[in-house]
Design a protein around this motif. Structure first.
Motif, PDB file in Angstrom:
ATOM      1  N   GLN A 128       5.059   2.890  13.626  1.00 28.75           N
ATOM      2  CA  GLN A 128       5.392   1.932  14.669  1.00 28.75           C
ATOM      3  C   GLN A 128       4.588   0.644  14.475  1.00 28.75           C
ATOM      4  O   GLN A 128       3.553   0.662  13.805  1.00 28.75           O
ATOM      5  N   PRO A 129       5.060  -0.482  15.032  1.00 28.56           N
ATOM      6  CA  PRO A 129       4.225  -1.686  14.999  1.00 28.56           C
ATOM      7  C   PRO A 129       2.833  -1.380  15.550  1.00 28.56           C
ATOM      8  O   PRO A 129       2.691  -0.743  16.592  1.00 28.56           O
ATOM      9  N   GLY A 130       1.824  -1.792  14.818  1.00 34.15           N
ATOM     10  CA  GLY A 130       0.445  -1.501  15.200  1.00 34.15           C
ATOM     11  C   GLY A 130      -0.128  -0.291  14.501  1.00 34.15           C
ATOM     12  O   GLY A 130      -1.352  -0.100  14.507  1.00 34.15           O
ATOM     13  N   SER A 131       0.722   0.542  13.892  1.00 26.41           N
ATOM     14  CA  SER A 131       0.202   1.699  13.138  1.00 26.41           C
ATOM     15  C   SER A 131      -0.605   1.213  11.940  1.00 26.41           C
ATOM     16  O   SER A 131      -0.249   0.214  11.285  1.00 26.41           O
ATOM     17  N   TYR A 132      -1.685   1.929  11.641  1.00 21.69           N
ATOM     18  CA  TYR A 132      -2.449   1.632  10.434  1.00 21.69           C
ATOM     19  C   TYR A 132      -2.034   2.650   9.383  1.00 21.69           C
ATOM     20  O   TYR A 132      -2.198   3.861   9.572  1.00 21.69           O
ATOM     21  N   ILE A 133      -1.452   2.166   8.275  1.00 24.94           N
ATOM     22  CA  ILE A 133      -0.868   3.052   7.275  1.00 24.94           C
ATOM     23  C   ILE A 133      -1.376   2.717   5.886  1.00 24.94           C
ATOM     24  O   ILE A 133      -1.942   1.649   5.637  1.00 24.94           O
ATOM     25  N   GLY A 134      -1.140   3.641   4.973  1.00 24.38           N
ATOM     26  CA  GLY A 134      -1.267   3.391   3.550  1.00 24.38           C
ATOM     27  C   GLY A 134       0.050   3.754   2.905  1.00 24.38           C
ATOM     28  O   GLY A 134       0.749   4.661   3.374  1.00 24.38           O
ATOM     29  N   VAL A 151       4.288   7.320   2.562  1.00 20.29           N
ATOM     30  CA  VAL A 151       3.520   6.631   3.600  1.00 20.29           C
ATOM     31  C   VAL A 151       2.575   7.641   4.225  1.00 20.29           C
ATOM     32  O   VAL A 151       2.985   8.763   4.554  1.00 20.29           O
ATOM     33  N   HIS A 152       1.307   7.272   4.359  1.00 21.66           N
ATOM     34  CA  HIS A 152       0.374   8.119   5.102  1.00 21.66           C
ATOM     35  C   HIS A 152      -0.157   7.323   6.296  1.00 21.66           C
ATOM     36  O   HIS A 152      -0.527   6.162   6.179  1.00 21.66           O
ATOM     37  N   ILE A 153      -0.130   7.990   7.448  1.00 21.98           N
ATOM     38  CA  ILE A 153      -0.502   7.358   8.720  1.00 21.98           C
ATOM     39  C   ILE A 153      -1.922   7.771   9.083  1.00 21.98           C
ATOM     40  O   ILE A 153      -2.228   8.969   9.163  1.00 21.98           O
ATOM     41  N   PHE A 154      -2.785   6.790   9.271  1.00 16.74           N
ATOM     42  CA  PHE A 154      -4.167   7.065   9.631  1.00 16.74           C
ATOM     43  C   PHE A 154      -4.296   7.227  11.143  1.00 16.74           C
ATOM     44  O   PHE A 154      -3.668   6.482  11.904  1.00 16.74           O
ATOM     45  N   THR A 177      -1.113   0.019  -0.775  1.00 22.59           N
ATOM     46  CA  THR A 177      -1.388  -0.985   0.246  1.00 22.59           C
ATOM     47  C   THR A 177      -1.771  -0.289   1.539  1.00 22.59           C
ATOM     48  O   THR A 177      -1.021   0.556   2.032  1.00 22.59           O
ATOM     49  N   ASN A 178      -2.928  -0.620   2.061  1.00 24.77           N
ATOM     50  CA  ASN A 178      -3.389  -0.113   3.352  1.00 24.77           C
ATOM     51  C   ASN A 178      -3.474  -1.286   4.322  1.00 24.77           C
ATOM     52  O   ASN A 178      -4.119  -2.300   4.026  1.00 24.77           O
ATOM     53  N   GLY A 179      -2.847  -1.135   5.472  1.00 19.12           N
ATOM     54  CA  GLY A 179      -2.900  -2.214   6.443  1.00 19.12           C
ATOM     55  C   GLY A 179      -2.184  -1.849   7.732  1.00 19.12           C
ATOM     56  O   GLY A 179      -1.767  -0.704   7.930  1.00 19.12           O
TER      57      GLY A 179
END
Length: 215
Positions: free
Chosen positions: A87-93, A109-112, A136-138
């Motif tokens: 979702q918008p705001g999720s921090y992912i790699g 995709v991995h979700i932190f 890419t992590n962001g």
């Protein structure tokens, strides 16, 4: 939440963040063992057997590696998640490959969890997807759902536009202990070579319930 519980949760996220950071920083390819004394390696494979503080690993290319697992080795489960969790705001790699239009196509995709926000932030080369593969992590900014999802992933003052296909593997992190190290488990080992076909692990990520870690 009590103060003790908050400290426990914070410590858990700290451990997971360190583990994920080690995975992100692991050098070399997943299938080739460099000489003893070289930089840390990242090995992907299947545990063949476990004995005491060591295990034998068969890499995805069929090589055999003996892995020492000293006290303090960081252990993390990789667990299945869903596209809807992005979702918008999720921090992912995301490991991804370049497309002709300059965007990226996600391979996974991995979700932190919230306590790991900022882990490994940035974009760097990655050993999946062949030449041009990247990690890419962001933070997810805009997210458009059409044929797949197109996410803007922001890190620092930069960003990447990444196509996330509907069938891409999506995973998350959970804490694990040595009981997770069992024959047949699919793992990513980051460690230091100490001899031919032998490493000392600094972190091991284990696919939970038979999952193959996709990163």
């Amino acid at each position: 939440m009590t103060a003790m519980t908050r400290r426990t949760v914070a410590a858990l996220f700290s451990t997971l963040a360190i583990t994920a950071g080690v995975i992100m920083a692991g050098a070399a390819t997943a299938q080739t063992m460099p000489p003893s004394g070289a930089e840390p390696v990242r090995l992907r494979g299947t545990i063949e057997s476990v004995a005491g503080d060591a295990l034998d690993l068969t890499t995805r290319s069929g090589g055999a590696v003996h892995v020492q697992v000293p006290a303090g080795t960081r252990l993390t489960y990789i667990v299945k998640n869903s596209l809807e969790s992005i979702q918008p705001g999720s921090y992912i790699g995301t490991a991804a490959v370049p497309q002709a239009d300059g965007t990226l196509r996600a391979l996974e995709v991995h979700i932190f969890p919230p306590g790991m926000r900022g882990t490994g932030e940035g974009s760097r080369p990655w050993d999946l997807g062949g030449e041009g593969g990247s990690m890419t992590n962001g933070t997810v900014g805009s997210l458009v759902s059409a044929s797949g999802r197109v996410a803007t992933v922001k890190y620092g003052n930069d960003e990447k536009r990444i196509l996330i296909p509907d069938d891409v593997p999506v995973v998350a992190f959970e804490p694990a202990d040595k009981a997770a190290l069992t024959a047949g488990a699919k793992v990513i080992v980051v460690g230091r070579p100490v001899a031919e076909s032998a490493v000392v692990a600094s972190s091991i990520s284990i696919g939970k319930d038979g999952l193959t870690p996709p990163m």
